[in-house]
Design a protein around this motif. Sequence first.
Motif, PDB file in Angstrom:
ATOM      1  N   ASP A 295       0.831  -1.195   0.000  1.00  0.00           N
ATOM      2  CA  ASP A 295       0.000   0.000   0.000  1.00  0.00           C
ATOM      3  C   ASP A 295       0.869   1.250   0.000  1.00  0.00           C
ATOM      4  O   ASP A 295       1.668   1.475   0.897  1.00  0.00           O
ATOM      5  CB  ASP A 295      -0.912   0.001   1.232  1.00  0.00           C
TER       6      ASP A 295
ATOM      7  N   ARG B 272       0.212   4.227   0.562  1.00  0.00           N
ATOM      8  CA  ARG B 272      -0.049   5.238   1.578  1.00  0.00           C
ATOM      9  C   ARG B 272       0.955   5.131   2.729  1.00  0.00           C
ATOM     10  O   ARG B 272       1.132   6.082   3.481  1.00  0.00           O
ATOM     11  CB  ARG B 272      -1.480   5.094   2.107  1.00  0.00           C
TER      12      ARG B 272
ATOM     13  N   ARG C  65      -4.384   3.534   7.419  1.00  0.00           N
ATOM     14  CA  ARG C  65      -5.215   4.731   7.391  1.00  0.00           C
ATOM     15  C   ARG C  65      -4.595   5.866   8.202  1.00  0.00           C
ATOM     16  O   ARG C  65      -4.725   7.049   7.845  1.00  0.00           O
ATOM     17  CB  ARG C  65      -6.625   4.404   7.900  1.00  0.00           C
TER      18      ARG C  65
ATOM     19  N   ASP D  38      -2.100   7.370   6.035  1.00  0.00           N
ATOM     20  CA  ASP D  38      -2.777   8.109   4.978  1.00  0.00           C
ATOM     21  C   ASP D  38      -3.217   9.484   5.484  1.00  0.00           C
ATOM     22  O   ASP D  38      -3.051  10.503   4.796  1.00  0.00           O
ATOM     23  CB  ASP D  38      -3.987   7.307   4.487  1.00  0.00           C
TER      24      ASP D  38
ATOM     25  N   SER E  48      -0.269  11.749   5.799  1.00  0.00           N
ATOM     26  CA  SER E  48       0.236  12.234   4.517  1.00  0.00           C
ATOM     27  C   SER E  48      -0.606  13.378   3.969  1.00  0.00           C
ATOM     28  O   SER E  48      -0.147  14.143   3.127  1.00  0.00           O
ATOM     29  CB  SER E  48       0.262  11.091   3.493  1.00  0.00           C
ATOM     30  N   GLN E  49      -1.861  13.499   4.439  1.00  0.00           N
ATOM     31  CA  GLN E  49      -2.726  14.579   3.975  1.00  0.00           C
ATOM     32  C   GLN E  49      -2.419  15.903   4.662  1.00  0.00           C
ATOM     33  O   GLN E  49      -2.790  16.965   4.174  1.00  0.00           O
ATOM     34  CB  GLN E  49      -4.205  14.228   4.225  1.00  0.00           C
TER      35      GLN E  49
ATOM     36  N   THR F 201       6.821   9.105   0.642  1.00  0.00           N
ATOM     37  CA  THR F 201       5.838   8.148   0.146  1.00  0.00           C
ATOM     38  C   THR F 201       5.838   8.154  -1.360  1.00  0.00           C
ATOM     39  O   THR F 201       6.314   9.074  -2.005  1.00  0.00           O
ATOM     40  CB  THR F 201       4.411   8.516   0.649  1.00  0.00           C
TER      41      THR F 201
ATOM     42  N   PRO G 149      -0.071   9.008  -2.151  1.00  0.00           N
ATOM     43  CA  PRO G 149      -1.141   8.638  -1.245  1.00  0.00           C
ATOM     44  C   PRO G 149      -2.349   8.086  -1.962  1.00  0.00           C
ATOM     45  O   PRO G 149      -2.610   8.404  -3.106  1.00  0.00           O
ATOM     46  CB  PRO G 149      -1.471   9.959  -0.539  1.00  0.00           C
ATOM     47  N   GLY G 150      -3.093   7.272  -1.190  1.00  0.00           N
ATOM     48  CA  GLY G 150      -4.419   6.891  -1.649  1.00  0.00           C
ATOM     49  C   GLY G 150      -4.492   5.747  -2.621  1.00  0.00           C
ATOM     50  O   GLY G 150      -5.558   5.422  -3.100  1.00  0.00           O
TER      51      GLY G 150
ATOM     52  N   THR H 186      -3.217   1.639  -3.726  1.00  0.00           N
ATOM     53  CA  THR H 186      -2.615   0.377  -3.303  1.00  0.00           C
ATOM     54  C   THR H 186      -1.807  -0.189  -4.431  1.00  0.00           C
ATOM     55  O   THR H 186      -2.288  -0.292  -5.551  1.00  0.00           O
ATOM     56  CB  THR H 186      -3.731  -0.621  -2.902  1.00  0.00           C
TER      57      THR H 186
END
Length: 415
Positions: free
Chosen positions: A139, A141, A388, A391, A394-395, A406, A409-410, A412
């Motif tokens: 993933d 993220r 999560r 994630d 990362s936002q 990374t 993001p978001g 897989t």
Amino acid sequence: MAALVVIMLILLVWALIAGRLARVSVTMPLALLLAGVLLTAGSDPWFIFEIDFESGEHLVEAILALLLFVDATEVPGGIFGREPRVMLRLLLIALPLSLVLMWVAGIALFGGTGLWLLAVLATIVIPVDLAPAAVFIRDRRVPVRLRRLVNVESGLNDGLVAPVFLLAIAGAAAHGEESVAEAAADAVPSLAVAVVVGAVVGAVAARLLGKALDAGWTLPSALRIGVLALPLLAYGTAILLTGNGFVAAFVAGVFFEPAARRLPAATMHLAEDVGEMLSLALWFIFGAIVNDVLASGAITWQVVVYALIALTVARLLPVALSLVGTDVRVPDRFTIGWVGPRGIATLVFGMLAVVELPGDKDFVLAVTVVTIVASIVVHGLSTGVVIRLYDRASQRPAGPGAAGDTEGPGQTADR
């Protein structure tokens, strides 16, 4: 045949709703395990499996060898990855500390048990196998550095534990200093043979397959079959030469990795998919083993506490301590310690111990089963939560030095 139909039907259903189940952190090993437990439970179960550990151990070992090879091909930068100093800390500090902690925990919880048998148990419950939480390293993220560290460590640590496991088995079975000394003397040559065999198989195969592709002698489908044969070739050759097959399979993957990046992208897909399908079928059969252990009454509160210590304190503390003084962030240190599921590696060592130590069969099997089941449930359900959290992080606006941590993001990653 009916069991085969059911397993394949479950896999088909999984293919249809995998995305939905992933949202609630239901992993495929967890789904297959639950199906196996439910369909083999009771006095009149749907399926009856006659579990023969001696005849089945080589099949399980071959599955583990295939998974180790695939893991190794995903490790760029050599056998210790791109961060050898951090990896050596995990392998040479955290891993021995974890083994010692579990040995001490065994003394505290199973006071009347032999010290060598407790050493066997420690080597069974400590090896990490990412199969129950494979989504973590796929993933995007999750920071790429973190995924690489977890991936490399999971591929190496069970190979390093294997010689210690064989030594402990010799001590538990013989109760004699001479046999233990002989096992210790055999451990280093066994490891050396495995490294040489794996290096030769991986490097030679990489060169030959690359040249065959360049010369137009082969086809993509043939390349995929050839790659699938490599881990089993390395594993079998090492065993024939009295080496460690697991280490040989992983080293073969390490030496094959540079070629894997130059070959067509789909070259590794067959080995990856076959390894995953075989391991998933194994989780279904493992459900029958779980029912057998439950029926035997060998699970005690001490066994449950021992397994929980292995999955938490004995993993988290050594990893966190070993990374003190590095630039690995504190939250990431605890993530590495937490994302350490137990799976097929633990099952293989547990089966081997049952075969070699029949007098302690129920006890060893109970520890093995409780550790794996607890890990599949705990790690399977928590991995999605960890992803999560990364994630969400990362936002938020990135801090100094966070750029490039990374891959994006978001999404897989697909293997």
